[in-house]
Design a protein around this motif. Structure first.
Motif, mmCIF file in Angstrom:
data_model
loop_
_atom_site.group_PDB
_atom_site.id
_atom_site.type_symbol
_atom_site.label_atom_id
_atom_site.label_comp_id
_atom_site.label_asym_id
_atom_site.label_seq_id
_atom_site.Cartn_x
_atom_site.Cartn_y
_atom_site.Cartn_z
ATOM 1 N N THR A 143 0.840 -1.200 0.000
ATOM 2 C CA THR A 143 0.000 0.000 0.000
ATOM 3 C C THR A 143 0.874 1.248 0.000
ATOM 4 O O THR A 143 1.905 1.298 0.672
ATOM 5 C CB THR A 143 -0.912 0.015 1.235
ATOM 6 O OG1 THR A 143 -1.773 -1.127 1.192
ATOM 7 C CG2 THR A 143 -1.754 1.281 1.284
ATOM 8 N N LEU A 144 0.455 2.265 -0.751
ATOM 9 C CA LEU A 144 1.201 3.515 -0.847
ATOM 10 C C LEU A 144 0.261 4.695 -0.638
ATOM 11 O O LEU A 144 -0.738 4.839 -1.344
ATOM 12 C CB LEU A 144 1.867 3.628 -2.225
ATOM 13 C CG LEU A 144 2.797 4.814 -2.462
ATOM 14 C CD1 LEU A 144 4.054 4.701 -1.611
ATOM 15 C CD2 LEU A 144 3.168 4.917 -3.944
ATOM 16 N N LEU A 145 0.547 5.532 0.370
ATOM 17 C CA LEU A 145 -0.156 6.800 0.568
ATOM 18 C C LEU A 145 0.640 7.864 -0.172
ATOM 19 O O LEU A 145 1.810 8.085 0.142
ATOM 20 C CB LEU A 145 -0.264 7.138 2.054
ATOM 21 C CG LEU A 145 -0.923 6.086 2.964
ATOM 22 C CD1 LEU A 145 -1.036 6.620 4.390
ATOM 23 C CD2 LEU A 145 -2.282 5.658 2.445
ATOM 24 N N THR A 146 0.023 8.541 -1.136
ATOM 25 C CA THR A 146 0.797 9.351 -2.080
ATOM 26 C C THR A 146 0.685 10.857 -1.909
ATOM 27 O O THR A 146 1.315 11.601 -2.673
ATOM 28 C CB THR A 146 0.385 9.012 -3.528
ATOM 29 O OG1 THR A 146 -1.003 9.316 -3.704
ATOM 30 C CG2 THR A 146 0.644 7.552 -3.838
ATOM 31 N N GLY A 147 -0.092 11.349 -0.927
ATOM 32 C CA GLY A 147 -0.222 12.802 -0.809
ATOM 33 C C GLY A 147 -0.733 13.385 -2.114
ATOM 34 O O GLY A 147 -1.757 12.962 -2.648
ATOM 35 N N ASP A 148 0.028 14.336 -2.681
ATOM 36 C CA ASP A 148 -0.333 14.918 -3.979
ATOM 37 C C ASP A 148 0.588 14.437 -5.093
ATOM 38 O O ASP A 148 0.590 15.012 -6.187
ATOM 39 C CB ASP A 148 -0.285 16.447 -3.913
ATOM 40 C CG ASP A 148 -1.583 17.047 -3.402
ATOM 41 O OD1 ASP A 148 -2.548 16.287 -3.209
ATOM 42 O OD2 ASP A 148 -1.623 18.275 -3.189
ATOM 43 N N HIS A 149 1.391 13.408 -4.840
ATOM 44 C CA HIS A 149 2.332 12.943 -5.868
ATOM 45 C C HIS A 149 1.606 12.198 -6.988
ATOM 46 O O HIS A 149 1.878 12.410 -8.172
ATOM 47 C CB HIS A 149 3.390 12.041 -5.225
ATOM 48 C CG HIS A 149 4.407 11.529 -6.196
ATOM 49 N ND1 HIS A 149 5.140 12.376 -6.999
ATOM 50 C CD2 HIS A 149 4.809 10.263 -6.500
ATOM 51 C CE1 HIS A 149 5.962 11.650 -7.753
ATOM 52 N NE2 HIS A 149 5.774 10.369 -7.472
ATOM 53 N N VAL A 150 0.683 11.307 -6.626
ATOM 54 C CA VAL A 150 -0.128 10.583 -7.608
ATOM 55 C C VAL A 150 -1.589 10.833 -7.268
ATOM 56 O O VAL A 150 -2.030 10.540 -6.155
ATOM 57 C CB VAL A 150 0.168 9.071 -7.580
ATOM 58 C CG1 VAL A 150 -0.730 8.345 -8.571
ATOM 59 C CG2 VAL A 150 1.632 8.799 -7.876
ATOM 60 N N LEU A 151 -2.334 11.390 -8.223
ATOM 61 C CA LEU A 151 -3.728 11.752 -8.003
ATOM 62 C C LEU A 151 -4.606 11.092 -9.055
ATOM 63 O O LEU A 151 -4.146 10.744 -10.139
ATOM 64 C CB LEU A 151 -3.898 13.282 -8.068
ATOM 65 C CG LEU A 151 -3.100 14.105 -7.046
ATOM 66 C CD1 LEU A 151 -3.209 15.588 -7.382
ATOM 67 C CD2 LEU A 151 -3.606 13.837 -5.637
ATOM 68 N N ASP A 152 -5.878 10.937 -8.734
ATOM 69 C CA ASP A 152 -6.854 10.355 -9.650
ATOM 70 C C ASP A 152 -8.060 11.284 -9.715
ATOM 71 O O ASP A 152 -8.673 11.559 -8.682
ATOM 72 C CB ASP A 152 -7.274 8.972 -9.137
ATOM 73 C CG ASP A 152 -8.320 8.292 -10.013
ATOM 74 O OD1 ASP A 152 -8.543 8.768 -11.146
ATOM 75 O OD2 ASP A 152 -8.918 7.308 -9.564
#
Length: 237
Positions: free
Chosen positions: A193-202
């Motif tokens: 699992t990866l929490l991405t902040g604003d690095h990867v958005l959908d």
């Protein structure tokens, strides 16, 4: 993308919070409340606005958690919709604050003496050919943005590889510069699992821009950071 109910347990012991961005087309910032030994960990906290604190308090309470049970606050990056409420929240909970070292450097340089930064920014824009009205619009925008954050120094200045423990699970700090110099993601290798902040958005991409007059290649850094997280074994983002 299907709508997720605020407070939903997206992973055992990990609850998604929706923190309102009133007036913004983005609508909300995602926060994550993680069960930990001796308290809870919150990842990102939204703007320093009354409606954000109210929404955070309600969602936490609905989960049977008291606000003061939050013992650790992790900030993925310094932007006001992720860091803004930190000063207020620390005052209410006495939680320890974790942020990447480079983003704290930026906060010190850009937000502590905000008036000086605004003047420097104005001069830089004019030097590079911006019309006076554009410089004034940016001045007003930045002044409004500054009101959404209460500056507070982190207790721990994070670096690549730092481990944040939550019960039997561990989130490792992955440094992903681009959106900001000190942006971080949190990787749980065991649960992929990866929490991405604003690095990867959908389904959008983050803003990647030159940090005012500073030299550098933020777009190059961002693309490199994308390749970096692309190599991680993660099924849930």
């Amino acid at each position: 993308m299907s709508e997720i109910v605020p407070g939903a347990e997206v992973l055992p012991g990990v609850h998604l919070l929706r923190l309102p961005l009133t007036g913004s087309p983005l609508r909300f910032t995602n926060g994550y409340l993680i069960r930990s030994e001796g308290g809870w960990t919150l990842v990102d906290c939204g703007w320093d606005m009354p409606d954000v604190l109210e929404a955070l308090s309600k969602q936490v309470t609905d989960l049977g958690v008291r606000l003061e049970d939050i013992r650790t606050l992790v900030i993925t990056h310094f932007h006001s919709d992720h860091y803004g409420l930190a000063g207020t929240l620390i005052g209410l909970t006495k939680a320890r604050l974790l942020m990447h070292r480079l983003d704290w450097v930026h906060v010190q340089q850009e937000m502590t003496d905000f008036g000086q930064m605004i003047e420097r920014l104005n001069s830089w824009l004019l030097l590079n050919g911006a019309p006076q009205e554009m410089a004034e619009e940016e001045r007003l925008r930045m002044a409004a943005w500054r009101q959404l954050s209460t500056v507070v120094e982190p207790d721990i200045k994070l670096e690549e590889g730092y481990e944040i423990h939550s019960g039997n699970h561990t989130f490792k700090v992955v440094w992903t510069p681009g959106h900001t110099n000190g942006h971080i993601c949190l990787y749980d290798k065991e649960r992929r699992t990866l929490l991405t902040g604003d690095h990867v958005l959908d389904p959008i991409s983050p803003n990647v821009s030159l940090a005012r007059e500073y030299l550098g290649n933020p777009l190059g850094q961002y693309l490199q950071s994308l390749r970096k997280v692309g190599e991680l074994d993660a099924d849930l983002v």
